[in-house]
Design a protein around this motif. Structure first.
Motif, mmCIF file in Angstrom:
data_model
loop_
_atom_site.group_PDB
_atom_site.id
_atom_site.type_symbol
_atom_site.label_atom_id
_atom_site.label_comp_id
_atom_site.label_asym_id
_atom_site.label_seq_id
_atom_site.Cartn_x
_atom_site.Cartn_y
_atom_site.Cartn_z
ATOM 1 N N MET A 79 7.764 -1.132 1.028
ATOM 2 C CA MET A 79 6.805 -0.112 0.764
ATOM 3 C C MET A 79 7.602 1.229 0.468
ATOM 4 N N PRO A 80 6.821 2.262 -0.144
ATOM 5 C CA PRO A 80 7.225 3.332 -0.530
ATOM 6 C C PRO A 80 7.854 4.410 0.503
ATOM 7 N N ARG A 81 8.609 5.137 0.243
ATOM 8 C CA ARG A 81 9.193 6.333 1.097
ATOM 9 C C ARG A 81 7.953 7.202 1.382
ATOM 10 N N PHE A 132 7.972 6.868 -4.339
ATOM 11 C CA PHE A 132 6.475 7.445 -3.654
ATOM 12 C C PHE A 132 5.407 6.853 -4.409
ATOM 13 N N GLU A 133 4.168 6.935 -3.649
ATOM 14 C CA GLU A 133 2.946 6.676 -4.261
ATOM 15 C C GLU A 133 2.022 8.045 -4.342
ATOM 16 N N THR A 182 0.501 3.644 2.183
ATOM 17 C CA THR A 182 1.355 2.515 2.486
ATOM 18 C C THR A 182 2.778 3.137 2.575
ATOM 19 N N GLY A 183 3.057 4.418 2.502
ATOM 20 C CA GLY A 183 4.610 4.894 2.571
ATOM 21 C C GLY A 183 4.638 4.978 4.065
ATOM 22 N N GLU A 184 6.124 5.151 4.155
ATOM 23 C CA GLU A 184 6.796 5.256 5.486
ATOM 24 C C GLU A 184 6.254 6.569 6.047
ATOM 25 N N TYR A 185 6.111 7.695 5.354
ATOM 26 C CA TYR A 185 5.818 9.126 5.459
ATOM 27 C C TYR A 185 4.763 9.337 4.691
ATOM 28 N N VAL A 186 3.512 10.306 5.276
ATOM 29 C CA VAL A 186 2.514 10.869 4.710
ATOM 30 C C VAL A 186 2.840 12.232 4.471
ATOM 31 N N ARG A 215 4.029 7.510 9.066
ATOM 32 C CA ARG A 215 2.745 6.837 9.282
ATOM 33 C C ARG A 215 2.346 5.981 10.323
ATOM 34 N N THR A 216 3.598 5.377 10.993
ATOM 35 C CA THR A 216 3.324 4.571 12.094
ATOM 36 C C THR A 216 2.889 5.625 13.429
#
Length: 749
Positions: A1-3, A32-33, A82-86, A170-171
Motif C-alpha cells: 500500500m502507498p504511504r 502516494f496515491e 488505501t494509503g497508510e496515512y490520509v 487510516r487504521t
C-alpha cells in the motif's frame, strides 16, 4: 500500500485545480496515491482531473453524479483510500515543495502516531505569504513531548478547525468510523473528535500547506447567508461524540481526562465560536441576527455540563451587521483609498453632487449602459450584444459611453453620452445593466440590484490581470488592488472557451458567474453570406481574384512607440501582383501608427476601419504575431500564420500562457515564421495552406472555438437581460458552416 492517500475534492475551482494537483504530483516523495473527487463541478474540474489521471497512474478520479458538498465528497475519497496515512487538500490550496517527504520523515522518527499536525501559511493575491499565527505551537521545546495525547497539550484545540493541516493514520480513522457530515461547518465535528480520540499525536514544525486567500468567492464560510445556522447542528454532533466517549480505565487510556472534562472545554469553545460567527459582519444576515443569538443561547444551555456556570453568548453590537455598520465600513474604505491629492480636490463639485443624487433615485430597470475599449466607437462583443438586445427586447433603453474624439461612423439610432458629462452621470447612476469589454471608470458605483457584464475582448495569449505581477515592464504602474475592486462589480464574465474561463478566474478573481457562451462578435463568422464576403472585399477595393492577407500585429509593452515589424512595401513586391496586404495596427496605435507605405493597390491601411470582423471576412489568410485575433479568425477555418520575430523578448517582457511556436496540436494555429524572410517564403511556396497547417488549425479550432457557433449574442441577451437560465444548445463544431471563403463566395455568386 502507498504511504499516503491525498484526497482532493473539487467544485468550481478550475482556475486553481491544476496548480493544486501539480503541487502534489511534483513532490520529491513519490509513494502516494492522489484521489480526485469531482463533486459534480459545473466547470472544467472534471476534465482537469481526467487530464492529470491520463498522464499519471497515481491519480484516481471519481465523478459524482450529483453535488454532495465538501464533507461527503471527502467521504467518497476515504472509501477509496488505501494509503497508510490520509491527507485532505482543498482544491484551491497547494502543498509546499518537499512537504510529503518532511511528513514521512516525521512519522518515521516518532513511530507512526495516529495524527501528525503541521503548519500552514496564508498566500495572498498580491504575493504575500504569511505563516499562521499559531506557528509558535509547533516549535520543539523541552516541556513539549514529541508524541502525546491532546490532554497534554489542550491549547492545540484552539488551532484553526480545519482538516487539511493534519495527516491521519487510516487504521485509526477506520477503528472509530470517522466520516464527515453534510453541512456548512463539516470540519467542526471531525476535528474535535479525531483530536480527542487520538492516543498518539505529533507536531511537524513546517509549513506544509499554502492556504490560498481568494479575493472573493473563495471560502464558502466568508459569505453572508443563513447557512451559518448549520453550526448548531455540527456542535450537536460534537457533543454526541462525547456522549459515546468512554471514561478512561486501566490500560493505554488510563490517566486521560474523561468525557466530563471535554464537555466543559467544548462548551467554552462552542460559545466562543458562536460569538465569533454571530458578531462577524460578513456572516449572519442582519435580518437573522436576533434569531442567531437566540439559537446560540439555547445551544449554550443545551450543552452546558451539569453544575457548570452559565456562559453568556454576547451580541457585541448588532449595528455592525446592519445598515449603520455597512455605512461605517464603506466610509472607512473610501477614506483609506483616498490619495492626498484627491482629498483636497474641489473640481467638478456640481457634477459629483449630481452623480450622488442620481444614485439615490430608483434604479431604471429598463436602462442599459454600453461601452467598449475605453470609450471608443461601439464595437466588439458589446456592439454585437447591443444589436441582439434591440432585436429581442426592443423596448430596452440603451446608452453608449463614447468619447467625443472617437465618434466616427457611429451606427444610426444610438444614444451617445460623453464620459464625465451630466448625461453620463445620469445614465451610470440609474441604469440596471452595464456592458463593457474593459472596466468602467472607478467612479461608477455598483448599486444593489444592478447587473454588470464583463465581455472581455479576446482570448489571451499574453499575461493579464494579477498574472502581470511578475512582469513589471508590462504592468507599469498598475494598481492591482484597484483592479480587483473593479472586478468586484462584475456579475458575469463572458468567455468563448474553457481555457479563457480558467485564466480569467485566476487573473481576475471575483465572485462573478462565468458564462461560457462564446463571443458575440464572432457570430458574424457563421452568419455572413457569400454576398457579405464579396461586399466586404469590394469596400476595400480588393480585386476579385486577388489573395488578400490581413496583417494584424499586437502591441509591444517593451517599446514606447509604434515600430513596424514588416516592410510591407518590400513584402508586397516579393509577392507580386495578385496579392493585397491589409495592414491593421493594434488599436493602441491606430492614431500614432503611420499609414502603411503604398505599393499601388497592394497595400491598404485599415488601422482605422470600424470592424475587424469585416476585414477578416474579406481576407484569405491572417498573419499575426501574438494577437488574440487568431482565436476569432480560427472560426473562419482559413489559414493563420504566426510571425514571431521577437518571441523571446515578448515572452520575457510580457509573459505568455501559450507556446505558439511549439508545433503541438491545440497550441500552434498554423504555419510559423521567425522572420520577414521566412514569412515571404511561406507565402510564396504555398506551405501556409498545407495539409500540416490545416491539421494544426483544426486542433486549434477544436480547443478554442468550442462555443462560437453564431448564437453567442442571443445566449447572452436571454440570460442577462431576459432572465432565462437554460442557454441555447451549442451547435457542435463538425455541424457548423463558417462564412464562405472569398473563392467559395465567387463560385456561389
Amino acid at each position: 500500500m502507498p504511504r499516503f492517500s491525498v484526497i482532493v475534492p473539487a467544485y468550481g475551482v478550475q482556475a486553481y485545480l491544476g496548480e493544486c494537483l501539480s503541487s502534489v504530483l511534483s513532490q520529491s516523495f513519490q509513494d502516494f496515491e492522489l484521489i480526485g473527487v469531482d463533486d459534480r463541478s459545473p466547470d472544467a474540474c472534471g476534465e482537469i482531473f481526467d487530464s492529470f489521471a491520463a498522464g499519471d497512474p497515481r491519480v484516481t478520479v471519481v465523478h459524482l453524479p450529483e453535488n454532495v458538498g465538501l464533507g461527503r465528497a471527502r467521504n467518497v475519497g476515504l472509501e477509496l483510500a488505501t494509503g497508510e496515512y490520509v491527507l485532505f487538500l482543498d482544491s484551491d490550496d497547494t502543498l509546499t515543495p518537499g512537504s510529503l517527504q518532511a511528513v514521512a520523515d516525521r512519522l518515521d522518527a516518532v513511530g507512526d502516531p495516529d495524527i501528525v499536525v503541521y503548519d500552514y501559511a496564508r498566500t495572498y493575491w498580491d504575493g504575500r505569504v504569511v505563516r499562521s499565527r499559531d506557528a509558535g505551537l509547533f516549535a520543539p521545546a523541552p516541556d513539549r513531548p514529541e508524541v502525546f495525547e491532546v490532554s497534554q497539550r489542550e491549547e492545540l484545540l484552539a488551532l484553526l478547525m480545519v482538516v487539511w493541516n493534519k495527516a491521519y493514520k487510516r487504521t485509526f480513522l477506520e477503528a472509530y468510523g470517522f466520516r464527515f457530515p453534510a453541512g456548512y461547518y463539516e470540519d467542526t465535528p471531525w476535528t474535535y473528535p479525531t483530536m480527542l480520540a487520538a492516543e498518539t499525536i505529533t507536531m511537524l514544525d513546517r509549513v506544509v500547506v499554502h492556504y490560498r486567500q481568494r479575493r472573493e468567492g473563495g471560502n464558502i464560510l466568508a459569505t453572508v447567508s443563513r447557512k451559518h445556522f448549520d453550526i448548531f447542528a455540527q456542535y450537536d454532533l460534537v457533543f454526541a461524540f462525547l456522549d459515546r466517549l468512554e471514561a478512561p480505565a486501566d490500560g493505554a487510556r488510563a490517566g486521560r481526562p474523561g468525557p466530563d472534562h471535554w464537555r466543559a472545554l467544548m462548551h467554552r469553545r462552542m460559545v466562543d465560536h458562536l460569538q465569533t460567527i454571530g458578531n462577524h459582519p460578513g456572516r449572519v444576515p442582519a435580518s437573522d441576527h436576533a434569531e442567531f443569538f437566540t439559537r446560540a443561547a439555547q445551544a449554550e444551555e443545551k450543552h452546558r455540563p451539569a453544575g457548570a456556570a452559565r456562559l453568556e453568548v454576547r451580541d457585541r453590537g448588532g449595528w455592525r451587521v446592519g445598515r449603520l455598520g455597512q455605512t461605517v465600513r464603506r466610509v472607512k474604505r473610501i477614506a483609506g483609498r483616498a490619495r492626498p491629492g484627491l482629498r483636497g480636490a474641489v473640481a467638478r463639485p456640481v457634477l459629483d453632487g449630481y452623480q450622488r443624487v442620481q444614485r439615490t433615485l430608483p434604479v431604471d430597470q429598463n436602462l442599459a449602459v454600453f461601452a467598449s475599449y475605453w470609450g471608443r466607437n461601439p464595437s466588439c462583443n458589446p456592439a454585437a450584444i447591443h444589436a441582439k438586445l434591440r432585436e429581442l427586447a426592443p423596448g430596452m433603453k440603451t446608452v453608449w459611453m463614447v468619447r467625443q474624439d472617437a465618434r466616427t461612423e457611429v451606427p444610426e439610432g444610438m444614444t451617445l453620452v460623453g464620459p464625465g458629462s451630466r448625461a453620463y452621470y445620469e445614465a451610470v447612476g440609474r441604469a440596471k445593466y452595464f456592458v463593457n469589454n474593459v472596466n468602467f471608470a472607478d467612479g461608477v458605483v455598483k448599486r444593489p440590484g444592478t447587473v454588470h457584464l464583463q465581455t472581455h475582448h479576446g482570448t489571451p495569449v499574453k499575461k493579464m490581470g494579477l498574472d502581470l505581477r511578475d512582469y513589471p515592464v508590462a504592468a507599469g504602474e498598475m494598481d492591482f488592488d484597484l483592479l480587483l475592486r473593479r472586478v468586484q462589480r462584475w456579475d458575469y464574465s463572458l468567455t468563448s472557451n474553457h481555457y479563457s474561463t480558467e485564466i480569467w478566474e485566476q487573473a481576475y478573481p471575483g465572485g462573478y458567474e462565468a458564462l461560457e457562451y462564446g463571443y458575440p462578435r464572432n457570430d458574424i463568422y457563421y452568419r455572413a453570406t457569400a454576398e457579405d464576403v464579396l461586399k466586404a472585399r469590394a469596400e476595400l477595393g480588393i480585386a476579385e481574384d486577388a489573395v488578400a492577407v490581413l496583417y494584424a500585429p499586437t502591441m509591444r509593452d517593451y517599446r514606447t512607440s509604434y515600430q513596424p515589424h514588416l516592410d510591407l512595401e518590400r513584402l508586397a513586391r516579393a509577392l507580386g501582383p495578385g496579392h493585397v496586404l491589409l495592414n491593421r495596427a493594434h488599436y493602441y496605435y491606430d492614431k500614432s501608427a503611420p499609414p502603411a507605405p503604398g505599393a499601388g493597390a497592394q497595400v491598404v491601411d485599415v488601422s482605422r476601419h470600424p470592424s475587424v470582423e469585416r476585414l477578416a471576412l474579406a481576407s484569405d489568410a491572417l498573419v499575426t504575431d501574438y494577437s488574440s485575433l487568431m482565436f476569432d479568425y480560427a472560426n473562419l477555418d482559413r489559414p493563420i500564420i504566426v510571425l514571431a520575430d521577437d518571441w523571446e523578448v515578448y515572452r520575457q517582457s510580457r509573459g505568455v500562457y501559450l507556446d505558439l511556436l511549439s508545433g503541438r496540436p491545440g497550441e500552434t494555429p498554423g504555419a510559423v515564421a521567425r522572420s520577414e524572410e521566412e514569412l515571404t517564403a511561406l507565402l510564396q511556396d504555398g506551405s501556409w495552406r498545407s495539409s500540416e497547417a490545416a491539421a494544426l488549425r483544426a486542433a486549434f479550432r477544436e480547443r478554442f472555438c468550442r462555443f462560437d457557433d453564431g448564437n453567442a449574442a442571443e445566449r447572452v441577451v436571454r440570460r442577462v437581460f431576459l432572465g432565462e437560465t437554460e442557454p441555447l444548445p451549442v451547435v457542435p463544431l463538425d455541424q457548423r458552416t463558417p462564412a464562405p471563403t472569398p473563392a467559395q463566395a465567387r463560385l456561389r455568386r
